[in-house]
Design an enzyme around this catalytic site. Sequence first.
Site, mmCIF file in Angstrom:
data_model
loop_
_atom_site.group_PDB
_atom_site.id
_atom_site.type_symbol
_atom_site.label_atom_id
_atom_site.label_comp_id
_atom_site.label_asym_id
_atom_site.label_seq_id
_atom_site.Cartn_x
_atom_site.Cartn_y
_atom_site.Cartn_z
ATOM 1 C CB ILE A 119 6.154 -11.781 4.870
ATOM 2 C CG1 ILE A 119 5.332 -11.976 3.597
ATOM 3 C CG2 ILE A 119 7.556 -11.262 4.528
ATOM 4 C CD1 ILE A 119 4.964 -10.672 2.897
ATOM 5 C CD GLU A 146 6.956 1.751 -3.646
ATOM 6 O OE1 GLU A 146 6.176 1.027 -4.310
ATOM 7 O OE2 GLU A 146 7.524 1.342 -2.624
ATOM 8 C CG HIS A 154 7.501 -2.315 -3.639
ATOM 9 N ND1 HIS A 154 6.599 -1.416 -3.132
ATOM 10 C CD2 HIS A 154 7.197 -3.512 -3.063
ATOM 11 C CE1 HIS A 154 5.782 -2.028 -2.287
ATOM 12 N NE2 HIS A 154 6.132 -3.304 -2.226
ATOM 13 N NE ARG A 194 1.937 -1.687 0.693
ATOM 14 C CZ ARG A 194 2.196 -2.853 0.122
ATOM 15 N NH1 ARG A 194 3.437 -3.335 0.124
ATOM 16 N NH2 ARG A 194 1.236 -3.559 -0.448
ATOM 17 C CB THR A 214 10.656 -6.300 2.361
ATOM 18 O OG1 THR A 214 10.361 -7.019 3.569
ATOM 19 C CG2 THR A 214 12.139 -6.414 2.051
#
Length: 315
Positions: free
Chosen positions: A156, A262, A281, A233, A231
């Site tokens: 990523i 969350e 998320h 944790r 993006t």
Amino acid sequence: MSDNRPVILVTGADLAPQAMALLNGCELVFAGASPTEDDVVALCGRHDPAGIIVRYSKVGEAAMLAAPSLKVISKHGSGVDTIDQAAARARGIKVVAAVGANAAAVAEHAMALLLACAKSVVTLNARMHSGHWDKATHQSVELDGRTVGVIGLGAIGLRFARMADAMGMRVLGVDPFAQSVPGHVQRVDLDTVWREADAISLHCPLTPENTRLLNRSTLARCKRGVLIVNTARGGLIDELDLLDALNSGQVAHAGLDSFCKEPMTAPHPFHGHPRLTLSPHVGGVSAEAYVKMGVAAARNALAVLHAERGESATL
């Protein structure tokens, strides 16, 4: 189990049809759209799965104790911090992840958040819908020529870095575990990122060593007016320290897709802040990533189960 098929527990309500097809030799049990950790433990006790595909909720030691046949925990995604890896190792349970399956989706979302921060897209949209025309007072940040610090150079982070480079940004990269990095990424240490980056994007896993990596001290060492994107944790950021930095102007804007708790509780100190762009998320949520992650999670689980039985899997 009602027959000889291995049971796979999915901690979610569904899987992509392509993943389901791969698992047609297994008995699938779905935990529902929003399973709790207690739900997962109860289902493990009821069905004794050989494998768990983790979409939502945590999988801890209690679930493993409730499932003596458990051989593999396969993450429907790349982050395995919701799985008690120490407990799994102690019981010989393999933990595998769909590394890179959602890389395009998350990297694109990170860039979208960075652009939203730099260009005030969300605020301008709301103002326009309310009948305002802020052309005379608006100023945006031009990213061309700016420096972005990318923390975490996995699939990523490297994809995000490539997009930033294509936009004319200078890219600083931090990752002690990366074997090699492309030429457009300048490998540096964290101190250099804090000192030189105009924007910072987080793409690293959450570990005990980097919990609250961005905190009062490290944020104070950043350039004034830095942009923050996360993006990865939520635990990588001390949320109250970030809020203070936003209020003081040390951080100009932050775009967040991950949070310490969350779903985010309401009310939350972040709610209504004019220089925070938030999303629930969903960085890895796209039609394409849904298929890629499901297929990778299924393949990874089956590979372990076949190996346990001394079989070669054709997937």
